[in-house]
Motif scaffolding. Structure first.
Motif, PDB file in Angstrom:
ATOM      1  N   GLY A   1       0.817  -1.272   0.066  1.00  0.00           N
ATOM      2  CA  GLY A   1       0.023  -0.008   0.085  1.00  0.00           C
ATOM      3  C   GLY A   1       0.797   1.303  -0.183  1.00  0.00           C
ATOM      4  O   GLY A   1       2.177   1.194  -0.078  1.00  0.00           O
ATOM      5  N   LEU A   2       0.107   2.263   0.209  1.00  0.00           N
ATOM      6  CA  LEU A   2       0.735   3.786  -0.006  1.00  0.00           C
ATOM      7  C   LEU A   2       1.673   3.965   1.150  1.00  0.00           C
ATOM      8  O   LEU A   2       1.871   3.275   2.300  1.00  0.00           O
ATOM      9  N   THR A   3       2.898   4.304   0.740  1.00  0.00           N
ATOM     10  CA  THR A   3       3.950   4.639   1.814  1.00  0.00           C
ATOM     11  C   THR A   3       4.980   3.522   1.886  1.00  0.00           C
ATOM     12  O   THR A   3       5.951   3.655   2.573  1.00  0.00           O
ATOM     13  N   CYS A   4       4.567   2.420   1.363  1.00  0.00           N
ATOM     14  CA  CYS A   4       5.187   1.242   1.506  1.00  0.00           C
ATOM     15  C   CYS A   4       6.599   1.051   0.534  1.00  0.00           C
ATOM     16  O   CYS A   4       6.434   1.536  -0.450  1.00  0.00           O
TER      17      CYS A   4
ATOM     18  N   ASN B   1       7.949  -3.373   4.313  1.00  0.00           N
ATOM     19  CA  ASN B   1       6.855  -3.521   5.380  1.00  0.00           C
ATOM     20  C   ASN B   1       6.326  -4.741   5.548  1.00  0.00           C
ATOM     21  O   ASN B   1       6.034  -5.463   6.720  1.00  0.00           O
TER      22      ASN B   1
ATOM     23  N   LYS C   1       6.625  -7.254   8.640  1.00  0.00           N
ATOM     24  CA  LYS C   1       5.333  -7.104   9.705  1.00  0.00           C
ATOM     25  C   LYS C   1       4.420  -8.040   9.152  1.00  0.00           C
ATOM     26  O   LYS C   1       3.141  -8.079  10.058  1.00  0.00           O
TER      27      LYS C   1
ATOM     28  N   TRP D   1       2.226  11.817   0.767  1.00  0.00           N
ATOM     29  CA  TRP D   1       2.309  10.572   0.966  1.00  0.00           C
ATOM     30  C   TRP D   1       1.296   9.584   0.045  1.00  0.00           C
ATOM     31  O   TRP D   1       1.471   8.439  -0.043  1.00  0.00           O
TER      32      TRP D   1
ATOM     33  N   HIS E   1      -2.767  -5.168  -0.531  1.00  0.00           N
ATOM     34  CA  HIS E   1      -3.481  -4.364   0.564  1.00  0.00           C
ATOM     35  C   HIS E   1      -3.494  -2.853   0.254  1.00  0.00           C
ATOM     36  O   HIS E   1      -2.618  -2.194  -0.269  1.00  0.00           O
ATOM     37  N   SER E   2      -4.698  -2.471   0.570  1.00  0.00           N
ATOM     38  CA  SER E   2      -5.162  -1.216   0.311  1.00  0.00           C
ATOM     39  C   SER E   2      -4.956  -0.686  -1.283  1.00  0.00           C
ATOM     40  O   SER E   2      -5.508  -1.198  -1.968  1.00  0.00           O
ATOM     41  N   MET E   3      -3.929   0.256  -1.386  1.00  0.00           N
ATOM     42  CA  MET E   3      -3.643   0.729  -3.040  1.00  0.00           C
ATOM     43  C   MET E   3      -3.081  -0.771  -3.467  1.00  0.00           C
ATOM     44  O   MET E   3      -3.471  -0.830  -4.618  1.00  0.00           O
TER      45      MET E   3
ATOM     46  N   TRP F   1      -8.622   9.427  -2.411  1.00  0.00           N
ATOM     47  CA  TRP F   1      -7.209   8.814  -2.915  1.00  0.00           C
ATOM     48  C   TRP F   1      -7.257   8.703  -4.419  1.00  0.00           C
ATOM     49  O   TRP F   1      -6.218   8.977  -5.159  1.00  0.00           O
TER      50      TRP F   1
ATOM     51  N   PHE G   1      -9.520   4.642   7.608  1.00  0.00           N
ATOM     52  CA  PHE G   1      -9.773   4.884   5.982  1.00  0.00           C
ATOM     53  C   PHE G   1     -10.896   4.351   5.253  1.00  0.00           C
ATOM     54  O   PHE G   1     -11.361   4.931   4.396  1.00  0.00           O
TER      55      PHE G   1
ATOM     56  N   TYR H   1      -0.746  -3.251  10.017  1.00  0.00           N
ATOM     57  CA  TYR H   1      -0.117  -4.896   9.471  1.00  0.00           C
ATOM     58  C   TYR H   1      -0.562  -5.691  10.581  1.00  0.00           C
ATOM     59  O   TYR H   1      -0.303  -6.953  10.564  1.00  0.00           O
TER      60      TYR H   1
HETATM   61  N1  LIG Z   1       1.028   8.073   6.555  1.00  0.00           N
HETATM   62  C1  LIG Z   1      -0.051   7.772   6.453  1.00  0.00           C
HETATM   63  C2  LIG Z   1      -0.512   6.424   6.931  1.00  0.00           C
HETATM   64  C3  LIG Z   1       0.014   5.719   5.618  1.00  0.00           C
HETATM   65  C4  LIG Z   1      -0.573   4.316   5.765  1.00  0.00           C
HETATM   66  O1  LIG Z   1      -1.350   3.941   6.631  1.00  0.00           O
HETATM   67  N2  LIG Z   1      -0.178   3.358   4.592  1.00  0.00           N
HETATM   68  C5  LIG Z   1      -0.670   2.002   4.651  1.00  0.00           C
HETATM   69  C6  LIG Z   1      -1.215   1.820   3.407  1.00  0.00           C
HETATM   70  S1  LIG Z   1      -2.752   2.766   3.213  1.00  0.00           S
HETATM   71  C7  LIG Z   1      -3.199   2.320   1.593  1.00  0.00           C
HETATM   72  O2  LIG Z   1      -2.594   2.239   0.592  1.00  0.00           O
HETATM   73  C8  LIG Z   1       0.572   1.183   5.028  1.00  0.00           C
HETATM   74  O3  LIG Z   1       0.514   0.208   4.476  1.00  0.00           O
HETATM   75  N3  LIG Z   1       1.496   1.735   5.617  1.00  0.00           N
HETATM   76  C9  LIG Z   1       2.782   0.895   5.829  1.00  0.00           C
HETATM   77  C10 LIG Z   1       2.986   0.346   7.405  1.00  0.00           C
HETATM   78  O4  LIG Z   1       3.746  -0.278   7.776  1.00  0.00           O
HETATM   79  O5  LIG Z   1       1.925   0.450   8.263  1.00  0.00           O
HETATM   80  C11 LIG Z   1      -0.733   8.702   7.699  1.00  0.00           C
HETATM   81  O6  LIG Z   1      -0.084   9.354   8.449  1.00  0.00           O
HETATM   82  O7  LIG Z   1      -1.971   8.611   7.752  1.00  0.00           O
END
Ligand SMILES: N[C@@H](CCC(=O)N[C@@H](CSC=O)C(=O)NCC(=O)O)C(=O)O
Length: 286
Positions: free
Chosen positions: A54-57, A61, A65, A98, A150-152, A185, A230, A265
């Protein structure tokens, strides 16, 4: 195509390989991670589950996890974790937020400047990456591949599965962005990568794509946590996907709402065994 091994990690009897290469599709370096289960060999190649993050990964990750490899190891299932976007570029706006640009490719091929030269993640994940992996790792079975995310990455898994009938044996998703053309998103990503033509957005939207699915049972498992912020903010919209499935008469779609679970996670790892077993069943391991 030269593959650089950044790390080799022994775990649960198998091996994680953290790899990097120069991609001709994205014209950038690309990172990915492979889990090779114990017992896999060229004479007994392991089926593969692709997991889109997902986003930011980065692939780290889920590696650290998600614990999918703990279950995959027992079943003889390999795992392939692509990165979430090209790396090493500095396009206008790419690193400003992000939920867009770096680590936020949405697994589509961008058609809009300045992203279209590098953000070609749909082609990368469906063509270049599997070609590379299966030519380099003879202990992996290119005829048996499933996809999850997951997610995205859940959006990516569902849409790549729906767009490419036969490419994958099954699909599963945790908290997928299931109707991206209707959530903030998705609107931001599709506007930035594709532009204002909302008809074009529908080609990358699982809820739209499933309406024209004519390829039999979908073999899909989806989990959503009811405590997921979300989900509450209507970024995921799984009910819209369910309604489209029902309207289209598509069979073999299981959507579960898991009481109290969030988007993290902790949620993914709790239901990881179910998703690994879902893929393993359709890949002939169970
Ligand atoms: N930085 C954001 C939160 C970002 C977040 O929750 N990312 C998720 C995926 S969201 C959809 O694609 C994720 O998997 N993060 C990695 C993790 O290790 O948890 C905020 O500040 O809200």
């Amino acid at each position: 195509m030269a593959l650089e091994t950044k790390a080799t990690i022994t775990t649960f009897g198998g091996r994680f390989l953290k790899l990097s290469h120069s991609s001709s599709t994205t014209s950038t370096p690309m990172n990915f991670t492979v889990f090779i289960p114990p017992g896999a060999s060229s004479s007994k190649p392991a089926p593969v589950l692709i997991y889109l993050s997902g986003l930011t990964c980065t692939p780290d990750n889920v590696t650290e996890k998600g614990f999918l490899h703990a279950h995959a190891s027992k079943l003889g299932l390999a795992l392939l974790y692509p990165d979430t976007s090209p790396r090493g570029t500095d396009l206008p706006g790419e690193h400003d937020s992000w939920d867009f640009g770096s680590a936020a490719s949405f697994y589509i091929d961008a058609t809009k400047e300045p992203y279209k030269k590098h953000y070609q993640m749909e082609s990368y994940v469906t063509k270049e990456l599997p070609e590379l992996v299966f030519s380099e790792f003879k202990e992996l079975d290119k005829t048996k591949v499933s996809i999850a995310g997951h997610s995205m990455g859940g959006h990516g898994a569902l849409t790549l599965y729906l767009k490419n009938p036969g490419m994958y044996k099954s699909v599963s998703a945790w908290a997928p962005i299931a109707n991206p053309s209707q959530c903030p998103w998705g609107e931001k990503a599709f506007g930035g990568y594709i532009g204002d033509d909302k008809a074009a957005w529908k080609k990358h939207d699982a809820t739209e794509l499933v309406k024209s699915w004519k390829n039999g049972p979908l073999k899909a498992l989806i989990d959503v946590g009811t405590g997921d912020n979300f989900y509450k903010q209507k970024q995921l919209l799984p009910e819209n996907f369910e309604a489209a499935v029902k309207e289209a008469g598509v069979e073999d779609v299981t959507v579960r709402y898991q009481d109290g679970y969030d988007h993290s996670y902790f949620f993914i790892s709790t239901f990881g065994e179910d998703h690994v077993k879902h893929a393993a069943k359709h890949l002939g391991l169970l």
